[in-house]
Scaffold this motif. Structure first.
Motif, mmCIF file in Angstrom:
data_model
loop_
_atom_site.group_PDB
_atom_site.id
_atom_site.type_symbol
_atom_site.label_atom_id
_atom_site.label_comp_id
_atom_site.label_asym_id
_atom_site.label_seq_id
_atom_site.Cartn_x
_atom_site.Cartn_y
_atom_site.Cartn_z
ATOM 1 N N ASP A 116 7.268 3.561 -4.980
ATOM 2 C CA ASP A 116 7.902 3.207 -6.269
ATOM 3 C C ASP A 116 6.576 3.594 -7.492
ATOM 4 O O ASP A 116 5.455 3.324 -7.380
ATOM 5 C CB ASP A 116 7.688 1.461 -6.292
ATOM 6 C CG ASP A 116 7.916 0.906 -7.671
ATOM 7 O OD1 ASP A 116 8.270 1.735 -8.626
ATOM 8 O OD2 ASP A 116 7.320 -0.250 -7.997
ATOM 9 N N ILE A 117 7.210 4.652 -8.027
ATOM 10 C CA ILE A 117 6.045 5.208 -9.261
ATOM 11 C C ILE A 117 5.783 4.455 -10.169
ATOM 12 O O ILE A 117 5.021 4.777 -11.087
ATOM 13 C CB ILE A 117 6.623 6.700 -9.614
ATOM 14 C CG1 ILE A 117 7.923 6.685 -10.219
ATOM 15 C CG2 ILE A 117 6.490 7.665 -8.228
ATOM 16 C CD1 ILE A 117 8.237 7.886 -10.870
ATOM 17 N N THR A 118 6.604 3.377 -10.468
ATOM 18 C CA THR A 118 6.282 2.496 -11.876
ATOM 19 C C THR A 118 5.244 1.422 -11.485
ATOM 20 O O THR A 118 4.855 0.615 -12.192
ATOM 21 C CB THR A 118 7.611 1.629 -12.270
ATOM 22 O OG1 THR A 118 8.237 0.899 -11.127
ATOM 23 C CG2 THR A 118 8.607 2.828 -12.590
ATOM 24 N N GLY A 119 5.001 1.305 -10.072
ATOM 25 C CA GLY A 119 3.806 0.202 -9.853
ATOM 26 C C GLY A 119 4.317 -1.246 -9.525
ATOM 27 O O GLY A 119 3.374 -1.968 -9.531
ATOM 28 N N LYS A 120 5.509 -1.321 -9.734
ATOM 29 C CA LYS A 120 6.093 -2.847 -9.348
ATOM 30 C C LYS A 120 5.793 -3.070 -8.143
ATOM 31 O O LYS A 120 5.650 -4.368 -7.794
ATOM 32 C CB LYS A 120 7.500 -2.921 -9.750
ATOM 33 C CG LYS A 120 7.820 -2.734 -11.310
ATOM 34 C CD LYS A 120 9.386 -2.464 -11.635
ATOM 35 C CE LYS A 120 9.491 -1.759 -12.840
ATOM 36 N NZ LYS A 120 11.016 -1.308 -13.064
ATOM 37 N N THR A 121 6.164 -2.323 -6.977
ATOM 38 C CA THR A 121 5.824 -2.630 -5.687
ATOM 39 C C THR A 121 4.753 -1.660 -5.013
ATOM 40 O O THR A 121 5.242 -0.641 -4.623
ATOM 41 C CB THR A 121 7.312 -2.444 -5.044
ATOM 42 O OG1 THR A 121 8.283 -3.163 -5.822
ATOM 43 C CG2 THR A 121 7.293 -3.168 -3.544
ATOM 44 N N PRO A 122 3.773 -2.069 -4.948
ATOM 45 C CA PRO A 122 2.626 -0.937 -4.414
ATOM 46 C C PRO A 122 2.693 -0.763 -3.202
ATOM 47 O O PRO A 122 3.128 -2.022 -2.430
ATOM 48 C CB PRO A 122 1.270 -1.785 -4.803
ATOM 49 C CG PRO A 122 1.688 -2.582 -5.869
ATOM 50 C CD PRO A 122 2.885 -2.840 -5.592
ATOM 51 N N ALA A 123 2.690 0.248 -2.539
ATOM 52 C CA ALA A 123 2.643 0.460 -1.201
ATOM 53 C C ALA A 123 1.360 0.449 -0.536
ATOM 54 O O ALA A 123 0.391 0.593 -1.173
ATOM 55 C CB ALA A 123 3.304 1.923 -1.064
ATOM 56 N N ASN A 124 1.302 0.461 0.933
ATOM 57 C CA ASN A 124 0.302 0.361 1.766
ATOM 58 C C ASN A 124 -0.403 1.651 1.775
ATOM 59 O O ASN A 124 0.274 2.558 1.567
ATOM 60 C CB ASN A 124 0.511 -0.142 3.088
ATOM 61 C CG ASN A 124 0.804 -1.523 3.120
ATOM 62 O OD1 ASN A 124 0.364 -2.317 2.376
ATOM 63 N ND2 ASN A 124 1.917 -1.987 4.041
ATOM 64 N N ILE A 125 -1.598 1.836 2.112
ATOM 65 C CA ILE A 125 -2.395 3.272 1.837
ATOM 66 C C ILE A 125 -1.421 3.937 3.013
ATOM 67 O O ILE A 125 -1.676 5.459 2.588
ATOM 68 C CB ILE A 125 -3.884 3.020 2.589
ATOM 69 C CG1 ILE A 125 -4.625 4.180 2.554
ATOM 70 C CG2 ILE A 125 -4.015 2.313 3.924
ATOM 71 C CD1 ILE A 125 -5.090 4.765 0.998
ATOM 72 N N GLU A 126 -0.910 3.714 4.379
ATOM 73 C CA GLU A 126 -0.315 4.510 4.952
ATOM 74 C C GLU A 126 0.969 5.133 4.418
ATOM 75 O O GLU A 126 0.927 6.497 4.477
ATOM 76 C CB GLU A 126 0.117 3.646 6.224
ATOM 77 C CG GLU A 126 0.773 4.433 7.277
ATOM 78 C CD GLU A 126 1.430 3.602 8.287
ATOM 79 O OE1 GLU A 126 1.074 2.246 8.018
ATOM 80 O OE2 GLU A 126 2.055 4.063 9.255
ATOM 81 N N ALA A 127 1.643 4.491 3.800
ATOM 82 C CA ALA A 127 2.817 5.065 3.032
ATOM 83 C C ALA A 127 2.582 5.873 1.740
ATOM 84 O O ALA A 127 2.914 6.998 1.836
ATOM 85 C CB ALA A 127 3.576 3.936 2.705
ATOM 86 N N ARG A 128 1.265 5.494 1.254
ATOM 87 C CA ARG A 128 0.905 6.458 0.109
ATOM 88 C C ARG A 128 0.458 7.634 0.798
ATOM 89 O O ARG A 128 0.638 8.926 0.072
ATOM 90 C CB ARG A 128 -0.127 5.545 -0.614
ATOM 91 C CG ARG A 128 0.216 4.256 -1.254
ATOM 92 C CD ARG A 128 -0.872 3.542 -1.960
ATOM 93 N NE ARG A 128 -1.895 4.521 -2.769
ATOM 94 C CZ ARG A 128 -3.248 4.422 -2.954
ATOM 95 N NH1 ARG A 128 -3.581 3.362 -2.740
ATOM 96 N NH2 ARG A 128 -3.711 5.129 -3.532
ATOM 97 N N LEU A 129 -0.306 7.683 1.608
ATOM 98 C CA LEU A 129 -0.941 9.121 2.216
ATOM 99 C C LEU A 129 0.217 9.844 2.795
ATOM 100 O O LEU A 129 0.087 10.870 2.684
ATOM 101 C CB LEU A 129 -1.880 8.740 3.408
ATOM 102 C CG LEU A 129 -3.038 8.191 2.520
ATOM 103 C CD1 LEU A 129 -4.206 7.855 3.782
ATOM 104 C CD2 LEU A 129 -3.982 8.980 1.594
ATOM 105 N N ASP A 130 1.261 9.109 3.608
ATOM 106 C CA ASP A 130 2.433 9.885 3.919
ATOM 107 C C ASP A 130 3.079 10.883 2.768
ATOM 108 O O ASP A 130 3.733 11.752 2.974
ATOM 109 C CB ASP A 130 3.311 9.159 4.613
ATOM 110 C CG ASP A 130 2.797 8.782 6.190
ATOM 111 O OD1 ASP A 130 1.945 9.333 6.446
ATOM 112 O OD2 ASP A 130 3.350 7.676 6.609
#
Length: 439
Positions: A116-130
């Motif tokens: 989610d690039i608007t920041g409403k639902t922040p992702a976990n570090i793992e999903a982010r790094l993927d």
RNA sequence: GCCCAGGUAGUAUAGUUCGGCCUAGUAUAUGCGGCUGUCGCCCGCAGGACCCGGGUCCAAAUCCCGGCCUGGGCGCCA
């Protein structure tokens, strides 16, 4: 979808450069669609570029039909170019908006983005790094790396000002620099070689010629560390100085850190605000604790460590509560430090090595180096290392090795401190750790 | 290497205590429709998930075993 060609368009402004006094002027912007709000008769796009965002406003009945058609296709993360009129308005936070007159679609994106690039639902570090290339487009991440960039620039300019030369030593080496088994092996045309874990030996050798050198670059540790402050590949900021001892390079180090903090605080106000992080520029000089004092301090927190033992993380965490800022630890037991650290002449069981701590994090380690060949050989043997495998390094000591000292800053750890990030992988573009080799 | 915790739609989570009321809830994202001043827009509709394999049981997202994967802590260090 047919993509448009960029043609002869040139960017006139970054989004951050659009101000109300440009009212009525035509500008050419490049960037990405970050958000879309369609209210029926009027449609808003948030255009993002490296420097920030700006609103594009499409009043459907009053805009070029071609622009309306074009913007029907736009989705989040499409990269676009546009020409448009700057309009002063009281209806956006920045007091300006852009009314596009011509839009080009330069790149498309999938409908369902992995984050989610608007920041409403922040992702976990793992999903982010993927999905790291996408993750890095988030304003907060841009801010963190802008701070790292600024910090490194400050360090470089400070060291240049002090007469240091920037050097580049090999990443592929024949033997360990620190001892131990934490090396990655590589096949070097049939010979066994390793990825360097530090530029230590080379930078010492360079003091023979260049006297004051520094190097910024990646190094590799094959330790199976599983913590938020370790990487398999990290960036080291190393210096080595001839005719200097630990006291000299500690004084230099605290100035480097001070200057870096000051520069970041002064020039990265926007980035720090985006991160919601405040830090104080440290006072000089930094506190200097001896190893013995540290043991005493730890006793007051109920932790007793026998003299000579290493200080475990749990103890460092307690120490960090006692000293919640930068502080040096000096006078370590000689056997606890690397073979090249010089023992004190008046008290050989203690050495001239030091660490610069920030709370519980070991940010820098350094010290006076051994400059006498015989002593170095002796220390190698004490560490269980074979002097023969250090032959090429030891030859430098036959050519007039000056007394010298130096240190190494972990750049990512420094960035953690400057950005308030708790996980080192957040401040590493494409982190390598025990399990991650992609992206 | 050792030790803990955990794997549910694109993302983030609820549900696992004590198996049944789960045909798996919610938010956001996505698609479609509506809306002329939004800025975490709003409203309606739709599609979308229980890591894999085995076991126990009338019944398993839930319990057991094995595997795989991930997060975190320690050690080591920057």
């Amino acid at each position: 979808m047919n993509l448009d060609s960029i043609g002869d368009w040139n960017r006139t402004h970054y989004t951050s450069q659009i101000t109300p006094d440009l009212d009525g002027q035509e500008v050419t912007l490049f960037g990405w669609i970050q958000d879309i709000r369609d209210l029926g008769g009027i449609r808003f796009f948030i255009l993002q570029d490296r420097e920030g965002t700006i609103q594009l406003t499409i009043p459907k009945k009053r805009v070029h039909p071609e622009v309306l058609t074009k913007t029907n296709f736009l989705q989040k993360r499409f990269s676009i170019a546009l020409k448009g009129m700057v309009k002063k308005t009281s209806m956006t936070p920045r007091g300006i908006e852009i009314i596009p007159s011509d839009v080009k679609i330069l790149g498309t994106a999938t409908e369902q983005l992995p984050l989610d690039i608007t920041g409403k639902t922040p992702a976990n570090i793992e999903a982010r790094l993927d999905a790291r290339p996408l993750d890095l487009t988030l304003e907060k991440n841009l801010a963190a790396f802008r701070i790292q960039h600024t910090a490194l620039q400050a360090i470089r300019s400070f060291l240049f000002g002090k007469g240091f030369l920037e050097t580049h030593t090999p990443r592929i080496i024949a033997s360990a620099t620190e001892g131990g088994a934490q090396l990655f092996c590589v096949d070097y045309f049939g010979q066994k070689a390793y990825l360097a874990q530090s530029p230590q030996l080379y930078k010492e050798e360079l003091t023979l010629s260049f006297e004051k050198v520094f190097e910024v670059g990646p190094f590799f540790r094959a330790e199976e560390s599983h913590t938020r402050r370790h990487l398999s590949e990290f960036t080291s900021v190393d210096i080595e100085q001839a005719f200097a001892d630990a006291k000299d390079v500690m004084a230099l180090l605290e100035q480097v850190i001070y200057h870096t903090c000051l520069t970041v605080k002064e020039t990265c106000t926007k980035e720090l605000k985006v991160l919601g992080y405040k830090f104080e520029v440290p006072q000089l000089p930094f506190k200097r604790l001896t190893y013995d004092q540290v043991l005493e301090d730890l006793k007051t927190t109920g932790i007793t460590i026998p003299w000579g033992e290493d200080i475990p993380t749990e103890a460092f965490r307690e120490l960090g509560k006692l000293y919640p800022f930068f502080y040096f630890i000096t006078d370590w037991p000689t056997h606890a430090k690397a073979f090249y650290i010089k023992p004190r002449e008046d008290k050989p069981e203690v050495c001239e090595g030091f660490d610069l701590m920030w709370r519980y994090i070991e940010l820098v380690s350094g010290g006076t180096r051994i400059s006498q060949k015989e002593q170095l050989i002796e220390r190698l043997k004490e560490k269980g290392l074979n002097p023969d495998s250090f032959k090429s390094h030891l030859q430098a000591f036959d050519f007039g090795m000056p007394p010298h000292a130096g240190w190494a800053i972990g750049l990512e750890r420094l960035t953690m401190i400057l950005t308030g990030k708790k996980n080192i992988r957040e401040v590493t573009l494409f982190p390598r750790d025990r399990v991650r080799l992609t992206p």
